[in-house]
Design a protein around this motif. Sequence first.
Motif, mmCIF file in Angstrom:
data_model
loop_
_atom_site.group_PDB
_atom_site.id
_atom_site.type_symbol
_atom_site.label_atom_id
_atom_site.label_comp_id
_atom_site.label_asym_id
_atom_site.label_seq_id
_atom_site.Cartn_x
_atom_site.Cartn_y
_atom_site.Cartn_z
ATOM 1 N N TRP A 101 52.347 5.410 13.249
ATOM 2 C CA TRP A 101 53.578 4.882 12.674
ATOM 3 C C TRP A 101 53.674 3.367 12.794
ATOM 4 C CZ3 TRP A 101 57.009 2.040 15.470
ATOM 5 C CH2 TRP A 101 56.874 2.096 16.866
ATOM 6 N N HIS A 102 53.164 2.825 13.919
ATOM 7 C CA HIS A 102 53.302 1.372 14.091
ATOM 8 C C HIS A 102 52.425 0.610 13.102
ATOM 9 C CE1 HIS A 102 50.003 2.696 16.778
ATOM 10 N NE2 HIS A 102 49.440 1.540 16.457
ATOM 11 N N GLU A 103 51.235 1.178 12.756
ATOM 12 C CA GLU A 103 50.402 0.520 11.757
ATOM 13 C C GLU A 103 51.010 0.644 10.366
ATOM 14 O OE1 GLU A 103 45.821 0.593 10.028
ATOM 15 O OE2 GLU A 103 46.359 1.779 11.791
ATOM 16 N N VAL A 104 51.563 1.818 10.054
ATOM 17 C CA VAL A 104 52.233 2.011 8.764
ATOM 18 C C VAL A 104 53.399 1.046 8.633
ATOM 19 C CG1 VAL A 104 53.554 3.624 7.358
ATOM 20 C CG2 VAL A 104 51.526 4.410 8.576
ATOM 21 N N LEU A 105 54.193 0.911 9.716
ATOM 22 C CA LEU A 105 55.330 0.000 9.682
ATOM 23 C C LEU A 105 54.887 -1.437 9.460
ATOM 24 C CD1 LEU A 105 58.373 -0.500 10.052
ATOM 25 C CD2 LEU A 105 57.959 -0.675 12.521
ATOM 26 N N LEU A 106 53.821 -1.864 10.137
ATOM 27 C CA LEU A 106 53.332 -3.230 9.992
ATOM 28 C C LEU A 106 52.839 -3.490 8.574
ATOM 29 C CD1 LEU A 106 52.587 -5.950 11.240
ATOM 30 C CD2 LEU A 106 50.392 -4.960 11.926
ATOM 31 N N LEU A 107 52.056 -2.543 8.030
ATOM 32 C CA LEU A 107 51.540 -2.729 6.679
ATOM 33 C C LEU A 107 52.667 -2.776 5.648
ATOM 34 C CD1 LEU A 107 48.403 -0.393 6.805
ATOM 35 C CD2 LEU A 107 48.461 -2.889 6.906
ATOM 36 N N ARG A 108 53.683 -1.927 5.831
ATOM 37 C CA ARG A 108 54.800 -1.918 4.886
ATOM 38 C C ARG A 108 55.629 -3.194 4.983
ATOM 39 N NH1 ARG A 108 57.154 4.332 4.769
ATOM 40 N NH2 ARG A 108 55.275 5.255 3.846
ATOM 41 N N LEU A 109 55.798 -3.694 6.200
ATOM 42 C CA LEU A 109 56.545 -4.944 6.366
ATOM 43 C C LEU A 109 55.812 -6.111 5.706
ATOM 44 C CD1 LEU A 109 57.893 -4.719 10.033
ATOM 45 C CD2 LEU A 109 59.208 -4.585 7.908
ATOM 46 N N LEU A 110 54.474 -6.145 5.864
ATOM 47 C CA LEU A 110 53.698 -7.212 5.231
ATOM 48 C C LEU A 110 53.767 -7.107 3.704
ATOM 49 C CD1 LEU A 110 50.537 -7.433 7.534
ATOM 50 C CD2 LEU A 110 52.340 -9.134 7.263
ATOM 51 N N ALA A 111 53.680 -5.877 3.187
ATOM 52 C CA ALA A 111 53.762 -5.703 1.736
ATOM 53 C C ALA A 111 55.140 -6.097 1.218
ATOM 54 C CB ALA A 111 53.448 -4.253 1.376
ATOM 55 N N LEU A 112 56.187 -5.708 1.950
ATOM 56 C CA LEU A 112 57.544 -6.070 1.540
ATOM 57 C C LEU A 112 57.748 -7.578 1.600
ATOM 58 C CD1 LEU A 112 60.315 -4.985 0.684
ATOM 59 C CD2 LEU A 112 60.922 -4.844 3.108
ATOM 60 N N ALA A 113 57.197 -8.219 2.644
ATOM 61 C CA ALA A 113 57.305 -9.678 2.763
ATOM 62 C C ALA A 113 56.594 -10.376 1.610
ATOM 63 C CB ALA A 113 56.734 -10.136 4.103
ATOM 64 N N PHE A 114 55.442 -9.830 1.198
ATOM 65 C CA PHE A 114 54.713 -10.417 0.074
ATOM 66 C C PHE A 114 55.527 -10.319 -1.215
ATOM 67 C CE2 PHE A 114 51.861 -10.003 -3.570
ATOM 68 C CZ PHE A 114 51.127 -11.170 -3.452
ATOM 69 N N ILE A 115 56.157 -9.163 -1.450
ATOM 70 C CA ILE A 115 56.964 -8.987 -2.670
ATOM 71 C C ILE A 115 58.151 -9.942 -2.663
ATOM 72 C CG2 ILE A 115 58.446 -7.364 -3.900
ATOM 73 C CD1 ILE A 115 56.566 -5.130 -3.001
ATOM 74 N N VAL A 116 58.818 -10.059 -1.506
ATOM 75 C CA VAL A 116 59.977 -10.952 -1.411
ATOM 76 C C VAL A 116 59.566 -12.405 -1.644
ATOM 77 C CG1 VAL A 116 61.745 -11.848 0.142
ATOM 78 C CG2 VAL A 116 61.282 -9.395 0.082
ATOM 79 N N ALA A 117 58.442 -12.817 -1.025
ATOM 80 C CA ALA A 117 57.976 -14.195 -1.201
ATOM 81 C C ALA A 117 57.566 -14.461 -2.646
ATOM 82 C CB ALA A 117 56.806 -14.462 -0.252
ATOM 83 N N ALA A 118 56.912 -13.486 -3.283
ATOM 84 C CA ALA A 118 56.509 -13.661 -4.679
ATOM 85 C C ALA A 118 57.726 -13.760 -5.590
ATOM 86 C CB ALA A 118 55.611 -12.499 -5.102
ATOM 87 N N VAL A 119 58.770 -12.972 -5.308
ATOM 88 C CA VAL A 119 59.992 -13.042 -6.112
ATOM 89 C C VAL A 119 60.663 -14.396 -5.929
ATOM 90 C CG1 VAL A 119 62.317 -12.092 -6.353
ATOM 91 C CG2 VAL A 119 60.380 -10.560 -6.191
ATOM 92 N N ARG A 120 60.654 -14.929 -4.716
ATOM 93 C CA ARG A 120 61.236 -16.263 -4.495
ATOM 94 C C ARG A 120 60.517 -17.311 -5.333
ATOM 95 N NH1 ARG A 120 61.707 -18.518 1.249
ATOM 96 N NH2 ARG A 120 62.682 -20.162 0.000
ATOM 97 N N VAL A 121 59.185 -17.222 -5.397
ATOM 98 C CA VAL A 121 58.428 -18.161 -6.235
ATOM 99 C C VAL A 121 58.812 -17.990 -7.699
ATOM 100 C CG1 VAL A 121 56.119 -18.801 -7.023
ATOM 101 C CG2 VAL A 121 56.509 -18.304 -4.608
#
Length: 374
Positions: A101-121
């Motif tokens: 679960w901790h690896e799944v959570l980390l990967l999902r957080l990184l993917a979500l952060a990437f989407i948020v950062a891309a939307v900001r751009v």
Amino acid sequence: MTLDALLKYEFLSNTLGQYLVAALILLIGAVFRRLFSRLLSKLLFALTKRYTGGVSEEELSALLIQPLSTLLLVVTLQLAGATLTYPHGPTAVAAGGQLPWHEVLLLRLLALAFIVAAVRVALCLIDFGLLVTSRRAALREQGSPSRLSNQFLPFAKDLLKVFFIIIAGLVALGHVFNVNVTALVGGLGIGGLAVAFAAKESLENLIASFTIFLDQPFGVGDLVTAGPVTGTVEKIGFRSTRLRTAEKSYLTVPNKSMIDKPLDNLSLRTSRRVGFTLTFDQATTSAQLHAIIAGSLAALQDHPLVSQAAQMKFSALTPAGKEVTVEYFVDTTSYDEYLNVKEDLNYRLVEVVEREGGLFAGAPAPVAVAAPKV
């Protein structure tokens, strides 16, 4: 221990060499991400320079440096994380190779952060596009953007931003939270009626905003009166119109309220009307009234901002006095100039009355002073 053996030393399912590579990626990303952001913004400006319409490279950099820097930081974290192997433990093996679960959570957080950062751009690029379009419109219209440019461009910017945010939300639901987006959109069709009833007022205001843009009963900068509300339009949005009142308060009015009742666009009138009644004392003679009316009309018509339709009539004879109605139009749309003209003409009318010896009702009669005895 040799260097090769040291680099192959394993700790928590990763060699020391893997940790060093991950640390090196993080270091490079931390040190050079602002430099990379600036280089990317320079490259984008070089590609779009001929279309920017006077927008400087500094303005583009101010918009893009921070969101690009954040996006590069997220990419750096993902690259560094990709070089490492996460320990799964015996429970993961027993569960058929599923990630903990901790690896799944980390990967999902990184993917979500990437989407948020891309939307900001993307949102910053929309702001840049609006800035370029408004500058080009100002150059075409010789420094004075039209009402359509003033109100449509901000509306289009908000519409594009909402579209990108909705798309990003659907992508996040599908790739980060493993939601079946197709089924979700299909379900919205089934529950669309309930959503429409729940959002009835919001939909009415949205439709009203399109009506405002198509019919254009008013624009940004216009002074309008809608029912009991009067103010200068500062922004027309999806749901509401923002007005600045005479008391300098910032009033938000639903778009539906701006079009479902009579609306008076005060900025489109060609002149401002002035009308009032003067009441003279009964002692004022008819000859004085004739002279006062003639002199006052001449004073009114002599003013360059007063139309020639000025009127002044002996309208009524009452126990309180002799009433004379005054009506004229000031050829200006500026409220301050209207007040100045009105004040100037009031002084002129008082001077005419004083010159002809007239008395206003209720004013004390002049007291004759006896000459001193010699």
